[in-house]
Write a protein that holds these residues in place. Structure first.
Motif, PDB file in Angstrom:
ATOM      1  N   GLY A  85       4.957   0.301  -0.403  1.00 16.99           N
ATOM      2  CA  GLY A  85       4.423   0.213  -1.761  1.00 16.99           C
ATOM      3  C   GLY A  85       4.316  -1.228  -2.203  1.00 16.99           C
ATOM      4  N   SER A  86       3.525  -1.450  -3.215  1.00 11.96           N
ATOM      5  CA  SER A  86       3.279  -2.761  -3.821  1.00 11.96           C
ATOM      6  C   SER A  86       2.434  -3.657  -2.940  1.00 11.96           C
ATOM      7  N   CYS A  87       2.102  -3.243  -1.756  1.00 14.40           N
ATOM      8  CA  CYS A  87       1.335  -4.137  -0.890  1.00 14.40           C
ATOM      9  C   CYS A  87       0.031  -3.523  -0.407  1.00 14.40           C
ATOM     10  N   ALA A 145      -6.595 -18.577  -1.117  1.00 14.06           N
ATOM     11  CA  ALA A 145      -6.442 -17.984   0.209  1.00 14.06           C
ATOM     12  C   ALA A 145      -5.513 -16.781   0.247  1.00 14.06           C
ATOM     13  N   ALA A 146      -4.943 -16.395  -0.880  1.00 18.15           N
ATOM     14  CA  ALA A 146      -4.042 -15.237  -0.917  1.00 18.15           C
ATOM     15  C   ALA A 146      -3.823 -14.880  -2.380  1.00 18.15           C
ATOM     16  N   GLY A 147      -3.132 -13.768  -2.600  1.00 20.95           N
ATOM     17  CA  GLY A 147      -2.859 -13.372  -3.970  1.00 20.95           C
ATOM     18  C   GLY A 147      -2.046 -14.422  -4.712  1.00 20.95           C
ATOM     19  N   ALA A 148      -0.973 -14.889  -4.078  1.00 17.54           N
ATOM     20  CA  ALA A 148      -0.111 -15.876  -4.734  1.00 17.54           C
ATOM     21  C   ALA A 148      -0.905 -17.151  -5.047  1.00 17.54           C
ATOM     22  N   HIS A 149      -1.790 -17.523  -4.140  1.00 19.48           N
ATOM     23  CA  HIS A 149      -2.623 -18.711  -4.342  1.00 19.48           C
ATOM     24  C   HIS A 149      -3.588 -18.485  -5.513  1.00 19.48           C
ATOM     25  N   ALA A 179       7.855  -7.663 -12.281  1.00 20.44           N
ATOM     26  CA  ALA A 179       6.807  -8.422 -11.577  1.00 20.44           C
ATOM     27  C   ALA A 179       7.169  -8.714 -10.125  1.00 20.44           C
ATOM     28  N   HIS A 180       6.143  -8.858  -9.318  1.00 17.70           N
ATOM     29  CA  HIS A 180       6.276  -9.325  -7.935  1.00 17.70           C
ATOM     30  C   HIS A 180       6.826 -10.756  -7.971  1.00 17.70           C
ATOM     31  N   GLY A 181       7.643 -11.087  -6.989  1.00 13.10           N
ATOM     32  CA  GLY A 181       8.291 -12.402  -6.974  1.00 13.10           C
ATOM     33  C   GLY A 181       7.337 -13.581  -6.997  1.00 13.10           C
ATOM     34  N   THR A 182       6.104 -13.358  -6.532  1.00 11.78           N
ATOM     35  CA  THR A 182       5.158 -14.485  -6.535  1.00 11.78           C
ATOM     36  C   THR A 182       4.800 -14.914  -7.953  1.00 11.78           C
ATOM     37  N   ASN A 183       4.895 -14.005  -8.949  1.00 10.65           N
ATOM     38  CA  ASN A 183       4.485 -14.375 -10.314  1.00 10.65           C
ATOM     39  C   ASN A 183       5.349 -15.511 -10.875  1.00 10.65           C
ATOM     40  N   PRO A 184       6.677 -15.317 -10.939  1.00 10.78           N
ATOM     41  CA  PRO A 184       7.485 -16.442 -11.437  1.00 10.78           C
ATOM     42  C   PRO A 184       7.377 -17.684 -10.543  1.00 10.78           C
ATOM     43  N   LEU A 223       0.948 -10.291 -16.361  1.00  9.31           N
ATOM     44  CA  LEU A 223       1.247  -8.862 -16.326  1.00  9.31           C
ATOM     45  C   LEU A 223       0.547  -8.242 -15.122  1.00  9.31           C
ATOM     46  N   THR A 224       1.196  -7.287 -14.476  1.00  8.53           N
ATOM     47  CA  THR A 224       0.578  -6.587 -13.354  1.00  8.53           C
ATOM     48  C   THR A 224       0.099  -5.230 -13.854  1.00  8.53           C
ATOM     49  N   ASN A 225      -1.140  -4.894 -13.538  1.00 12.97           N
ATOM     50  CA  ASN A 225      -1.667  -3.607 -13.995  1.00 12.97           C
ATOM     51  C   ASN A 225      -2.633  -3.027 -12.975  1.00 12.97           C
ATOM     52  N   CYS A 252      -3.582 -11.476 -15.449  1.00 11.15           N
ATOM     53  CA  CYS A 252      -3.248 -10.181 -14.869  1.00 11.15           C
ATOM     54  C   CYS A 252      -3.134 -10.318 -13.354  1.00 11.15           C
ATOM     55  N   ASP A 253      -2.026  -9.836 -12.805  1.00  5.50           N
ATOM     56  CA  ASP A 253      -1.868  -9.766 -11.357  1.00  5.50           C
ATOM     57  C   ASP A 253      -2.663  -8.544 -10.903  1.00  5.50           C
ATOM     58  N   GLY A 254      -3.722  -8.790 -10.146  1.00  5.72           N
ATOM     59  CA  GLY A 254      -4.637  -7.714  -9.765  1.00  5.72           C
ATOM     60  C   GLY A 254      -4.402  -7.156  -8.375  1.00  5.72           C
ATOM     61  N   ALA A 255      -3.186  -7.354  -7.836  1.00  3.92           N
ATOM     62  CA  ALA A 255      -2.903  -6.881  -6.479  1.00  3.92           C
ATOM     63  C   ALA A 255      -3.079  -5.372  -6.353  1.00  3.92           C
ATOM     64  N   ASN A 256      -2.961  -4.649  -7.474  1.00  7.91           N
ATOM     65  CA  ASN A 256      -3.071  -3.190  -7.423  1.00  7.91           C
ATOM     66  C   ASN A 256      -4.442  -2.694  -7.868  1.00  7.91           C
ATOM     67  N   MET A 274      -7.588 -12.993 -13.414  1.00  9.50           N
ATOM     68  CA  MET A 274      -6.940 -12.011 -12.534  1.00  9.50           C
ATOM     69  C   MET A 274      -7.341 -12.292 -11.096  1.00  9.50           C
ATOM     70  N   HIS A 275      -6.343 -12.358 -10.207  1.00  7.50           N
ATOM     71  CA  HIS A 275      -6.701 -12.502  -8.793  1.00  7.50           C
ATOM     72  C   HIS A 275      -6.929 -11.117  -8.202  1.00  7.50           C
ATOM     73  N   ILE A 276      -7.783 -11.075  -7.202  1.00  4.68           N
ATOM     74  CA  ILE A 276      -8.039  -9.827  -6.470  1.00  4.68           C
ATOM     75  C   ILE A 276      -7.626 -10.089  -5.031  1.00  4.68           C
ATOM     76  N   ASN A 277      -6.654  -9.319  -4.521  1.00  3.56           N
ATOM     77  CA  ASN A 277      -6.287  -9.477  -3.108  1.00  3.56           C
ATOM     78  C   ASN A 277      -7.337  -8.747  -2.284  1.00  3.56           C
ATOM     79  N   LEU A 278      -8.290  -9.488  -1.739  1.00  3.44           N
ATOM     80  CA  LEU A 278      -9.329  -8.817  -0.939  1.00  3.44           C
ATOM     81  C   LEU A 278      -8.676  -8.020   0.175  1.00  3.44           C
ATOM     82  N   HIS A 279      -7.537  -8.542   0.702  1.00  6.42           N
ATOM     83  CA  HIS A 279      -6.848  -7.877   1.806  1.00  6.42           C
ATOM     84  C   HIS A 279      -6.031  -6.674   1.363  1.00  6.42           C
ATOM     85  N   LYS A 280      -6.018  -6.322   0.084  1.00 15.04           N
ATOM     86  CA  LYS A 280      -5.358  -5.092  -0.326  1.00 15.04           C
ATOM     87  C   LYS A 280      -6.363  -4.096  -0.886  1.00 15.04           C
ATOM     88  N   THR A 281      -7.524  -4.570  -1.255  1.00 14.43           N
ATOM     89  CA  THR A 281      -8.466  -3.703  -1.951  1.00 14.43           C
ATOM     90  C   THR A 281      -9.781  -3.522  -1.195  1.00 14.43           C
TER      91      THR A 281
HETATM   92  C1  LIG Z   1       0.921  -8.678  -2.631  1.00 15.60           C
HETATM   93  C2  LIG Z   1       1.192  -8.977  -4.034  1.00 15.60           C
HETATM   94  C3  LIG Z   1       1.111 -10.294  -4.514  1.00 15.60           C
HETATM   95  C4  LIG Z   1       0.906 -11.503  -3.619  1.00 15.60           C
HETATM   96  O1  LIG Z   1      -0.243 -11.458  -2.832  1.00 15.60           O
HETATM   97  P1  LIG Z   1      -0.291 -12.248  -1.431  1.00 15.60           P
HETATM   98  O2  LIG Z   1      -1.691 -12.070  -0.982  1.00 15.60           O
HETATM   99  O3  LIG Z   1       0.718 -11.579  -0.543  1.00 15.60           O
HETATM  100  O4  LIG Z   1       0.044 -13.670  -1.718  1.00 15.60           O
HETATM  101  C5  LIG Z   1       1.304 -10.497  -5.866  1.00 15.60           C
HETATM  102  N1  LIG Z   1       1.574  -9.473  -6.690  1.00 15.60           N
HETATM  103  C6  LIG Z   1       1.669  -8.195  -6.271  1.00 15.60           C
HETATM  104  C7  LIG Z   1       1.951  -7.097  -7.253  1.00 15.60           C
HETATM  105  C8  LIG Z   1       1.485  -7.907  -4.919  1.00 15.60           C
HETATM  106  O5  LIG Z   1       1.594  -6.646  -4.496  1.00 15.60           O
END
Ligand SMILES: *Cc1c(COP(=O)(O)O)cnc(C)c1O
Length: 499
Positions: A85-87, A145-149, A179-184, A223-225, A252-256, A274-281
């Protein structure tokens, strides 16, 4: 079950793999090359070789077997169900891979003259178009290059906007506890201090606590939503109004995003970045540190600060803008060249092959699958919150109370059953979390088999099977590792016996 020790150390066809240096067999060669002719040391700066190069000698089959076996130790979404989950461990359609490997796209060089890579610029531009269309946002930074970036990129745009208005004193960032640790971490990288916001009993942000924390020194809310409890933040529009009312921006953390693509327009929620993790979506294999991409969409208030480079339609075709232009105030550059091009290609192939109806169905199916897990398991496990979830189902460890079994033991027992464990102990807002995300591509059969195993393990734990759980995993080449020691004191260099 008796311990099984083999003479070889192998476990059936799982070979006990040594380091390649340990496999080295002096004198073996994989290629026959003629002895080099004597050469002039002066051409090497008069630096004579002082000893043997510390590389192992191996034959070709040894090398091939070693790396093939290592590749087989990699458990991934292509091997089996991966409920992390969360990834969002999402199936990567082979069509996306096929397109990414087309020589006209795969063999480009980033320093080629722009007029020779018009098609590649069109890929970036078209993907940017769809990301803006799917979110309703006017601008997008493609290069993170990534969500955290992407988080860092969005926060840099926010910082630049505040500084531009003479409000550079805003240094506090509000981040919910879930929140995911990358936010802080991203906020701290931007020079901000992080102020946590508590969650309510129902797993959502505490709006009253948030309002109380807003003030003239707050730069933004992150905020993550849907959030990391798998829940939609139902008060998000009111949250946005409160944040804007205090002169702050809304990140907004758009990982989801996978859970809401085609269903919710990000712009309608009052979000500024809001970032979009192309590798998650949007396809791309995810995990193991492979390449990802975190394009960051920006609202009209932040659009002027989008980092370079970005693609524009110029007089003689598409152009990559590298400097200041047309009133833009780019905060700089976040990456060499233009971003993760191969990931862009996969994402565009995915988006265009799915179409708007397909994307909408994917998010619906992802939510349906997660709710099927939640509904099927909530009587045997303990669901953390009432009601349906979005893309992931969150349980806590109340169902293990007085069994002696912990969330970790439960996860290890899942490995013996042939399942990669779910996410454990995250989010932190519930005790002993077990977070499961099936995504849209898992069939009902796959989910039913998984559900049967999880139910079986829960029943075994409650029936006093604690010893088995403490001994798990039994069937893996390695059992329980000291993960803390491995993280704190990693052994990163192989030493010869002589060292
Ligand atoms: C995966 C994830 C991130 C970070 O994305 P990375 O691409 O791994 O850097 C941030 N927030 C949430 C909620 C995530 O699931």
């Amino acid at each position: 079950m008796a311990e099984i020790n083999t003479i070889s150390g192998n476990r059936a066809l799982q070979i006990e793999e040594k380091l390649i240096f340990e496999l080295g067999n002096p004198g073996s060669v994989a290629v026959d090359l003629p002895e080099p002719a004597p050469f002039d040391l002066e051409r090497l700066g008069d630096a004579p070789r002082r000893g043997r190069v510390a590389l192992p000698d191996l034959s070709e089959p040894q090398v091939v077997r070693h790396y093939t076996r290592l590749s087989q130790k990699n458990y991934g979404i292509d091997t089996g169900f991966y409920p992390l989950g969360s990834c969002t461990m999402k199936h990567n359609p082979r069509l996306s891979e096929k397109v990414a490997r087309l020589p006209g796209l795969a063999d480009l060089h980033p320093l080629q003259p722009q007029k020779t890579v018009q098609g590649a610029l069109e890929v970036i531009d078209t993907l940017a178009h769809w990301l803006k269309a799917l979110t309703g946002m006017p601008a997008v930074a493609m290069s993170p290059a990534a969500g955290a970036h992407g988080e860092w990129c969005g926060l840099m745009a926010i910082r630049s906007a505040h500084e531009d208005k003479g409000e550079g004193h805003r240094k506090r960032v509000l981040v919910p506890e879930s929140a995911h640790g990358t936010n802080p971490a991203s906020a701290a990288m931007c020079g901000y201090t992080v102020d946590p916001i508590p969650a309510l009993e129902n797993g959502r942000v505490d709006l009253a606590a948030l309002k109380a924390k807003l003030g003239p020194d707050v730069a933004c809310l992150m905020l993550t939503n849907p959030n990391t409890c798998g829940l939609f933040e139902t008060e998000i529009v009111e949250i946005a109004a409160a944040v804007h009312g205090a002169g702050a921006y809304f990140y907004c953390d758009g990982a989801n995003f996978n859970a809401i693509v085609g269903r919710v327009k990000i712009a309608d929620l009052g979000i500024d970045a809001m970032h979009i993790n192309l590798h998650k979506t949007f396809a791309t294999p995810h995990g193991g540190g492979g390449p990802g991409a975190g394009p960051t969409v920006l609202s009209a208030a932040l659009a002027a600060f989008v980092p370079v480079p970005y693609v524009v339609h110029g007089a003689s075709g598409l152009e990559l803008v590298e400097g200041k232009r047309d009133g833009a105030k780019p905060f700089g550059r976040v990456k060499g060249f233009h971003g993760q091009f191969g990931v862009f290609v996969r994402a565009l192939a995915y988006i265009q092959s799915m179409g708007s109806d397909g994307l909408r169905q994917a998010s619906s199916d992802a939510v349906l699958n997660a709710n099927y897990l939640l509904a099927s398991l909530k009587d045997e496990l303990s669901a953390s919150f009432d009601g349906p979830c979005m893309h992931e189902a969150l349980f806590d460890d109340r169902f293990l109370k007085d069994t002696g079994v912990t969330t970790l033991d439960f996860a290890k027992a899942m490995i013996d059953e042939g399942y990669h464990p779910m996410t454990m102990y995250f989010p932190l807002v519930v005790h002993g979390a077990l977070l499961m995300e099936p995504t849209e591509t898992e069939s009902k059969d796959t989910l039913d088999q998984f559900i049967a195993v999880v139910k079986g393990l829960a029943a075994k734990a409650k029936a006093g099977g604690v010893e088995d759980f403490k001994a798990a995993p039994r069937l893996t080449p390695r059992r329980r590792l000291d993960e803390t020691l491995a993280a704190r004191s990693p052994v990163l260099r192989w030493k010869t016996a002589a060292e």
